[in-house]
Design an enzyme around this catalytic site. Sequence first.
Site, PDB file in Angstrom:
ATOM      1  CG  ASP A   1      -0.248  -0.041   2.528  1.00  0.00           C
ATOM      2  OD1 ASP A   1       0.988   0.120   2.554  1.00  0.00           O
ATOM      3  OD2 ASP A   1      -0.927  -0.211   3.554  1.00  0.00           O
TER       4      ASP A   1
ATOM      5  CG  ASP B   1      -6.201  -5.287   1.874  1.00  0.00           C
ATOM      6  OD1 ASP B   1      -5.989  -5.046   3.071  1.00  0.00           O
ATOM      7  OD2 ASP B   1      -6.629  -4.425   1.079  1.00  0.00           O
TER       8      ASP B   1
ATOM      9  CB  CYS C   1     -12.254 -27.379   8.395  1.00  0.00           C
ATOM     10  SG  CYS C   1     -10.893 -26.257   7.956  1.00  0.00           S
TER      11      CYS C   1
ATOM     12  CB  CYS D   1      -7.210 -25.949   8.001  1.00  0.00           C
ATOM     13  SG  CYS D   1      -7.662 -25.806   9.731  1.00  0.00           S
TER      14      CYS D   1
ATOM     15  CB  CYS E   1     -10.060 -28.503  11.313  1.00  0.00           C
ATOM     16  SG  CYS E   1     -10.745 -26.876  11.688  1.00  0.00           S
TER      17      CYS E   1
ATOM     18  CG  HIS F   1     -10.069 -22.587  11.201  1.00  0.00           C
ATOM     19  ND1 HIS F   1     -10.609 -23.698  10.589  1.00  0.00           N
ATOM     20  CD2 HIS F   1     -11.084 -21.677  11.297  1.00  0.00           C
ATOM     21  CE1 HIS F   1     -11.897 -23.488  10.339  1.00  0.00           C
ATOM     22  NE2 HIS F   1     -12.202 -22.267  10.764  1.00  0.00           N
TER      23      HIS F   1
HETATM   24 ZN   LIG Z   1      -9.917 -25.615   9.955  1.00  0.00          ZN
END
Ligand SMILES: [Zn+2]
Length: 392
Positions: free
Chosen positions: A91, A264, A302, A304, A307, A333
């Site tokens: 930026d 963003d 999930c 990830c 998880c 996550h």
């Molecule tokens: Zn997750």
Amino acid sequence: MHFEILKKDSKTRARLGRCRTAHGVFHTPAFIPVGTQATVKTMTPEELREMGAEIILSNTYHLYLRPGHERIRRLGGLHRFMHWEHPLLTDSGGFQVFSLQALAKVSEEGVEFHSHLDGSRHLLTPEKAMAIQQALGADIIMCLDECTPYPASHEEAESSLRRTLRWSQRCREVHGSGPQALFGIVQGGMYSDLRQKAAAQLTEIGFDGYALGGLSVGEGKEIMVRLIGETAPLLPENQPRYVMGVGTPGDMLEAVREGVDMFDCVLPTRNARNGMLFTRSGRMTIKNARYAEDPSPIEPGCPCYTCRNYGRAYIRHLYFAEEILSFRLNTIHNLHFYLAFMQEMRTAIAEDRLDGFRQDFNSRWNSSVEPGENPNLTSLPTGKRISLSTRI
Ligand SMILES: [Zn+2]
């Protein structure tokens, strides 16, 4: 930079695109994780890539003050410095100057401010914002704009916009035709006529892409979506459109429907450090007592890392124990959620079913926000934990 539209959704203005930069490609609609101090807090670049991040953002204001843009240039530029050899956006520094500095003084020349680190005085001009961002070497850089305060009268917003347009012209002139893509920023407060005027004048100056700034500052979702919907179609069709600092998954979905390509936001990362997690059915506050003995993952299904390996009770324990792993697991996550959400939107556009995706998202998202929680709250009340999390 080369931007290509691969597919358009037939019922909305959404576009699926691909943006090629000197450091590789990113796909749009794109979510850009925020790496304020040349790091997305608690994540390594490899972890970010693995979870699907293709472009990240760093803040000029912070890097200019520390460690200094010339030092970063001597060390080979920001990509090498932070070990991120992929698309990178900086930026202009203006937003931090205006938002962190109650005493910032604006003149035609630029904005004068005091360093939050040592109190030293600095003048950020359009030319300096370009020079700093050229030294950092990001693939996409932003014009210096004046952040119109909210609320502002039409007269205030117009005078502020006029300055932003003059500064944009100065940025364009000093930037020349360098290899970095330069984006102009549409301001104009909450006034449709001013936003439209800004879009027209910036297009006339001519940039590689166009951002909408000064949104999500308290105006409410309805006004924000209306302004995006009115302004985005006025920007050049074949160039990327970027809404800065937005937002919740629902905000991004509405903006994508209006033809926005890039976002963003600090929400997934900052809220992670405050124990607020994003799930398909709404926001989860991990400190809630109901999770104290709940061994299930934050979001069942999930994929990830968090998880797959940890349960809510443990994650809640880490939060209360103020363990660094709490910040890491929550950030993994939340970023995964945001990046997967964008991927799902891209797939939905490719398959021409974005409105079906939206219906499904809205029905689930509204269904199970925790009792007593304000569904419009975008972050938890600040307190001790914020100060702790900003130190790491
Ligand atoms: Zn997750």
